[in-house]
Scaffold this motif. Sequence first.
Motif, mmCIF file in Angstrom:
data_model
loop_
_atom_site.group_PDB
_atom_site.id
_atom_site.type_symbol
_atom_site.label_atom_id
_atom_site.label_comp_id
_atom_site.label_asym_id
_atom_site.label_seq_id
_atom_site.Cartn_x
_atom_site.Cartn_y
_atom_site.Cartn_z
ATOM 1 N N GLY A 362 19.646 -67.232 -54.008
ATOM 2 C CA GLY A 362 18.734 -68.345 -53.754
ATOM 3 C C GLY A 362 19.046 -69.001 -52.427
ATOM 4 O O GLY A 362 19.551 -68.361 -51.501
ATOM 5 N N ASN A 363 18.788 -70.304 -52.348
ATOM 6 C CA ASN A 363 18.958 -71.029 -51.088
ATOM 7 C C ASN A 363 20.070 -72.066 -51.125
ATOM 8 O O ASN A 363 20.303 -72.767 -50.130
ATOM 9 C CB ASN A 363 17.638 -71.723 -50.713
ATOM 10 N N ASP A 364 20.756 -72.189 -52.251
ATOM 11 C CA ASP A 364 21.747 -73.260 -52.394
ATOM 12 C C ASP A 364 23.100 -72.871 -51.800
ATOM 13 O O ASP A 364 23.552 -71.729 -51.915
ATOM 14 C CB ASP A 364 21.927 -73.614 -53.876
ATOM 15 N N ASP A 365 23.744 -73.861 -51.188
ATOM 16 C CA ASP A 365 25.111 -73.696 -50.693
ATOM 17 C C ASP A 365 26.051 -73.774 -51.897
ATOM 18 O O ASP A 365 26.021 -74.761 -52.646
ATOM 19 C CB ASP A 365 25.416 -74.820 -49.700
ATOM 20 N N GLU A 368 27.843 -76.966 -52.267
ATOM 21 C CA GLU A 368 26.987 -78.064 -52.696
ATOM 22 C C GLU A 368 26.765 -78.012 -54.211
ATOM 23 O O GLU A 368 26.713 -79.054 -54.876
ATOM 24 C CB GLU A 368 25.664 -77.995 -51.935
ATOM 25 N N LEU A 369 26.636 -76.783 -54.753
ATOM 26 C CA LEU A 369 26.486 -76.647 -56.202
ATOM 27 C C LEU A 369 27.719 -77.209 -56.915
ATOM 28 O O LEU A 369 27.599 -77.903 -57.931
ATOM 29 C CB LEU A 369 26.282 -75.177 -56.579
ATOM 30 N N ARG A 372 27.793 -80.993 -57.120
ATOM 31 C CA ARG A 372 26.877 -81.637 -58.078
ATOM 32 C C ARG A 372 27.528 -81.906 -59.428
ATOM 33 O O ARG A 372 27.026 -82.714 -60.222
ATOM 34 C CB ARG A 372 25.665 -80.739 -58.331
ATOM 35 N N GLN A 430 20.325 -74.252 -62.944
ATOM 36 C CA GLN A 430 19.962 -75.432 -62.149
ATOM 37 C C GLN A 430 20.213 -75.243 -60.660
ATOM 38 O O GLN A 430 19.805 -76.091 -59.860
ATOM 39 C CB GLN A 430 20.731 -76.651 -62.654
ATOM 40 N N GLY A 431 20.895 -74.175 -60.305
ATOM 41 C CA GLY A 431 21.162 -73.930 -58.888
ATOM 42 C C GLY A 431 21.513 -72.472 -58.674
ATOM 43 O O GLY A 431 22.213 -71.864 -59.494
ATOM 44 N N GLY A 433 22.961 -69.879 -55.733
ATOM 45 C CA GLY A 433 23.633 -69.810 -54.445
ATOM 46 C C GLY A 433 23.015 -68.793 -53.503
ATOM 47 O O GLY A 433 22.295 -67.877 -53.907
ATOM 48 N N ASN A 434 23.350 -68.945 -52.219
ATOM 49 C CA ASN A 434 22.883 -68.016 -51.198
ATOM 50 C C ASN A 434 23.916 -66.918 -50.919
ATOM 51 O O ASN A 434 23.901 -66.286 -49.855
ATOM 52 C CB ASN A 434 22.557 -68.767 -49.898
#
Length: 472
Positions: A362-365, A368-369, A372, A430-431, A433-434
């Motif tokens: 995906g696009n999430d760092d 950053e995940l 959260r 919910q998230g 990662g890239n």
Amino acid sequence: MTTLDPRSLLYRQLDPAEAQAIARDTLARCDDGELYLQFIAAETFAFDDGRLKTADYSRDAGFGLRGVSGEMTGFAHANEISAAAIRRAGETLQLLDPAKGQPAPPPRLNNRHLYTDASPLDLIPFAQKVALLETIDAAARARDPRVAQVSASLSASWSVVEIVRADGFVATDVRPLVRLNVSIVAEQNGRRETGSFGMGGRRLYDDLFAPETWNRAIDTALAQALTNLESVAAPAGEMTVLLGPGWPGVLLHEAVGHGLEGDFNRKGTSAFSGRIGERVGAPGVTVVDDGSIAARRGSLSIDDEGTPTQETVLIEDGILKGYMQDRLNARLMGVAPTGNGRRESYAHAPMPRMTNTFMKGGNDDPAELLSRMKSGIFAKSFGGGQVDIVSGKFVFSCTEAYLVENGKLGAPIKGATLIGDGPTVLTRVQGIGNDMALDEGVGVCGKGGQSVPAGVGQPTLLVAGLTVGGTA
């Protein structure tokens, strides 16, 4: 490189033209089917507790003759490749009801080669293979005084298969496979913990013998063992879980992948049966099976029915798009086969199986995940588990995991298990990662009493509401 013609290994007692004639005669009454010829050579070296424990070498050859009429399958096999043996096996197919429709069309021809034809067994001397394991043992023990035991293994196989059909279709595939595993037990203050790491694929031994490769295996296994020496009891309860990239995709493979195979869905026994076009996962969840990735452990140039492998989109942006299909289930469901007809050996009939199954990034760092999370656990690596294929309910043990508090990694934990069901997990993502990664090439998939090599993968995933079974 080997100069041996692989086909000569299959036809020492059977002329190729005769094989085609026998297939045409024995399968004449069938909708579909094939004569599957196989030669396989395999070796395993295991070094444990400072000495060579195992040095095995084996060779085998045989055929499997399968006829399909409607939903009925007749199958016979023998470890003798001869005209007489195959014709005797063909008598089994006389028990099938005669086909009523047009014979199924052959697979499309394919000249793609995803791996070398050379045999990994022949290119490196016996003594050099043993010496590598001795070197790994000595290097691991020299790394840290807490290393109490080292186990290292090296294995390879070289399989030549030929698929002969009644309609004249003939396809050959030559399949190498190698694997290196390192396991380390570390001891401190009377406490012992284990770490392990493995790698491999459809290639030769060359890169496994490179110092940077086997040193990475040692370092990874040792780091896991030393981390586990510091572990505390795992908490229990429902909590947020951050799943690491790569090998943790084995949870996806077991809890979701099997439920997306064609046979379970044709029979209506999967949690995903009859749900094409429905939302089965959170937005962003895209799951594919791809047997066409070069040199991967789960890859095949053609499957065990002769169908070229491909990328098959199973779930796209959370929507169920399709299933993995062999020829029989695809025909009965009115869809195209996807190159997922697999068998353990000539002694087994094919069925729909995974190749390399993974969730796309995906696009999430990933950092950053992690930030959260107020609390939960980070599961970096998994060991064994149990799964109900039909429902997707699973229990997986973590081999390396950490507490998470206020967005930061805390102490490593011991004894954590993840409990849930695959279809529910997909909806709680919910998230994404890239950092999607495939595993290092050690997966083995079991189904219906058959085992085949397989690949898994995923990005870092943030999942809410997973049940964690702990020891605290």
